[in-house]
Write a protein that holds these residues in place. Structure first.
Motif, PDB file in Angstrom:
ATOM      1  N   ILE A  66       0.836  -1.202   0.000  1.00  0.00           N
ATOM      2  CA  ILE A  66       0.000   0.000   0.000  1.00  0.00           C
ATOM      3  C   ILE A  66       0.868   1.248   0.000  1.00  0.00           C
ATOM      4  O   ILE A  66       0.573   2.225  -0.697  1.00  0.00           O
ATOM      5  N   GLU A  67       1.937   1.232   0.775  1.00  0.00           N
ATOM      6  CA  GLU A  67       2.839   2.395   0.826  1.00  0.00           C
ATOM      7  C   GLU A  67       3.350   2.743  -0.578  1.00  0.00           C
ATOM      8  O   GLU A  67       3.372   3.910  -0.963  1.00  0.00           O
ATOM      9  N   LYS A  68       3.737   1.743  -1.336  1.00  0.00           N
ATOM     10  CA  LYS A  68       4.229   1.977  -2.700  1.00  0.00           C
ATOM     11  C   LYS A  68       3.119   2.531  -3.596  1.00  0.00           C
ATOM     12  O   LYS A  68       3.355   3.414  -4.418  1.00  0.00           O
ATOM     13  N   LEU A  69       1.917   2.005  -3.432  1.00  0.00           N
ATOM     14  CA  LEU A  69       0.796   2.449  -4.261  1.00  0.00           C
ATOM     15  C   LEU A  69       0.334   3.856  -3.869  1.00  0.00           C
ATOM     16  O   LEU A  69      -0.123   4.624  -4.721  1.00  0.00           O
ATOM     17  N   VAL A  70       0.446   4.206  -2.600  1.00  0.00           N
ATOM     18  CA  VAL A  70       0.133   5.573  -2.158  1.00  0.00           C
ATOM     19  C   VAL A  70       1.144   6.544  -2.765  1.00  0.00           C
ATOM     20  O   VAL A  70       0.770   7.597  -3.292  1.00  0.00           O
ATOM     21  N   LYS A  71       2.423   6.181  -2.720  1.00  0.00           N
ATOM     22  CA  LYS A  71       3.475   7.035  -3.303  1.00  0.00           C
ATOM     23  C   LYS A  71       3.272   7.214  -4.811  1.00  0.00           C
ATOM     24  O   LYS A  71       3.612   8.249  -5.370  1.00  0.00           O
ATOM     25  N   ALA A  72       2.725   6.187  -5.461  1.00  0.00           N
ATOM     26  CA  ALA A  72       2.456   6.257  -6.904  1.00  0.00           C
ATOM     27  C   ALA A  72       1.129   6.961  -7.205  1.00  0.00           C
ATOM     28  O   ALA A  72       0.726   7.067  -8.366  1.00  0.00           O
ATOM     29  N   ASN A  73       0.439   7.424  -6.154  1.00  0.00           N
ATOM     30  CA  ASN A  73      -0.850   8.117  -6.280  1.00  0.00           C
ATOM     31  C   ASN A  73      -1.943   7.242  -6.915  1.00  0.00           C
ATOM     32  O   ASN A  73      -2.781   7.721  -7.672  1.00  0.00           O
ATOM     33  N   LEU A  74      -1.902   5.941  -6.609  1.00  0.00           N
ATOM     34  CA  LEU A  74      -2.919   5.023  -7.130  1.00  0.00           C
ATOM     35  C   LEU A  74      -3.929   4.627  -6.067  1.00  0.00           C
ATOM     36  O   LEU A  74      -5.047   4.212  -6.390  1.00  0.00           O
ATOM     37  N   ILE A  75      -3.526   4.751  -4.810  1.00  0.00           N
ATOM     38  CA  ILE A  75      -4.382   4.389  -3.679  1.00  0.00           C
ATOM     39  C   ILE A  75      -4.245   5.478  -2.627  1.00  0.00           C
ATOM     40  O   ILE A  75      -3.185   6.082  -2.484  1.00  0.00           O
ATOM     41  N   GLU A  76      -5.323   5.708  -1.890  1.00  0.00           N
ATOM     42  CA  GLU A  76      -5.229   6.602  -0.745  1.00  0.00           C
ATOM     43  C   GLU A  76      -5.773   5.912   0.487  1.00  0.00           C
ATOM     44  O   GLU A  76      -6.656   5.064   0.397  1.00  0.00           O
ATOM     45  N   ARG A  77      -5.179   6.267   1.608  1.00  0.00           N
ATOM     46  CA  ARG A  77      -5.616   5.747   2.908  1.00  0.00           C
ATOM     47  C   ARG A  77      -6.535   6.775   3.542  1.00  0.00           C
ATOM     48  O   ARG A  77      -6.266   7.969   3.476  1.00  0.00           O
ATOM     49  N   CYS A  78      -7.575   6.281   4.176  1.00  0.00           N
ATOM     50  CA  CYS A  78      -8.514   7.157   4.869  1.00  0.00           C
ATOM     51  C   CYS A  78      -8.846   6.534   6.219  1.00  0.00           C
ATOM     52  O   CYS A  78      -8.821   5.307   6.362  1.00  0.00           O
ATOM     53  N   ALA A  79      -9.171   7.376   7.169  1.00  0.00           N
ATOM     54  CA  ALA A  79      -9.633   6.874   8.460  1.00  0.00           C
ATOM     55  C   ALA A  79     -11.019   6.261   8.268  1.00  0.00           C
ATOM     56  O   ALA A  79     -11.832   6.772   7.489  1.00  0.00           O
ATOM     57  N   HIS A  80     -11.279   5.163   8.959  1.00  0.00           N
ATOM     58  CA  HIS A  80     -12.602   4.545   8.908  1.00  0.00           C
ATOM     59  C   HIS A  80     -13.588   5.490   9.582  1.00  0.00           C
ATOM     60  O   HIS A  80     -13.282   6.076  10.623  1.00  0.00           O
ATOM     61  N   PRO A  81     -14.789   5.659   9.033  1.00  0.00           N
ATOM     62  CA  PRO A  81     -15.736   6.636   9.587  1.00  0.00           C
ATOM     63  C   PRO A  81     -16.218   6.324  11.013  1.00  0.00           C
ATOM     64  O   PRO A  81     -16.541   7.243  11.761  1.00  0.00           O
ATOM     65  N   THR A  82     -16.236   5.049  11.387  1.00  0.00           N
ATOM     66  CA  THR A  82     -16.748   4.710  12.715  1.00  0.00           C
ATOM     67  C   THR A  82     -15.750   3.977  13.610  1.00  0.00           C
ATOM     68  O   THR A  82     -15.986   3.852  14.802  1.00  0.00           O
ATOM     69  N   ASP A  83     -14.655   3.511  13.050  1.00  0.00           N
ATOM     70  CA  ASP A  83     -13.663   2.759  13.821  1.00  0.00           C
ATOM     71  C   ASP A  83     -12.315   3.475  13.721  1.00  0.00           C
ATOM     72  O   ASP A  83     -11.632   3.368  12.709  1.00  0.00           O
ATOM     73  N   ARG A  84     -11.949   4.198  14.777  1.00  0.00           N
ATOM     74  CA  ARG A  84     -10.727   5.009  14.732  1.00  0.00           C
ATOM     75  C   ARG A  84      -9.469   4.165  14.563  1.00  0.00           C
ATOM     76  O   ARG A  84      -8.442   4.656  14.137  1.00  0.00           O
ATOM     77  N   ARG A  85      -9.544   2.881  14.896  1.00  0.00           N
ATOM     78  CA  ARG A  85      -8.378   2.004  14.771  1.00  0.00           C
ATOM     79  C   ARG A  85      -8.161   1.509  13.349  1.00  0.00           C
ATOM     80  O   ARG A  85      -7.073   1.063  12.998  1.00  0.00           O
ATOM     81  N   ALA A  86      -9.180   1.583  12.531  1.00  0.00           N
ATOM     82  CA  ALA A  86      -9.114   0.988  11.193  1.00  0.00           C
ATOM     83  C   ALA A  86      -8.758   2.021  10.126  1.00  0.00           C
ATOM     84  O   ALA A  86      -9.148   3.182  10.201  1.00  0.00           O
TER      85      ALA A  86
END
Length: 138
Positions: free
Chosen positions: A68-88
């Motif tokens: 995922i880190e590589k795909l985020v750096k390539a701007n193909l995937i983004e990480r988001c906080a889960h709307p109801t689970d702060r751990r996810a």
């Protein structure tokens, strides 16, 4: 030759040919096969928690984190906080990631169309049923 031996030979040959095709198609993108499979799962399933995505890919969350880190750096995937689970953490495709998914998925559809063009519709249904049953055994 017993049916099980013949079936083993056919499945192995088909897997080898499919893998070779997949490698050649993915090579042209500049991304790894694992990266394209990650994009493919998110393209089909939509946004997923990291654990859900790792399970669908059959890998550990540790291995997925690196991917995922590589795909985020390539701007193909983004990480988001889960709307109801702060751990996810939820991962989703960017517009560029979605474009890769659409193109790759079309290549798969074209291949399946080519492979099944001489199979009668009633035999397609049998093939679908058999593949579904075999897939459930994993």
């Amino acid at each position: 030759m017993k049916n099980i031996e013949r079936l083993n030979q056919l499945i192995t040959e088909f897997y080898d040919k499919m893998s070779s095709w997949e490698q050649s198609v993915v090579k042209e993108t500049g991304y790894t096969l694992a990266q394209v499979h990650t994009i493919e799962v998110l393209g089909v399933q939509g946004p997923l928690r990291m654990k859900e995505l790792a399970d669908k890919l059959g890998i550990t969350t540790g291995t997925l984190t690196v991917q995922i880190e590589k795909l985020v750096k390539a701007n193909l995937i983004e990480r988001c906080a889960h709307p109801t689970d702060r751990r996810a953490i939820v991962v989703t495709l960017t517009e560029a990631g979605q474009a890769i998914h659409v193109k790759h998925n079309q290549l798969h559809l074209d291949l399946v169309n080519d492979l099944t063009m001489h199979i009668e519709p009633e035999h397609e249904e049998i093939l679908i049923s058999c593949i579904e049953k075999m897939s459930k055994e994993f």
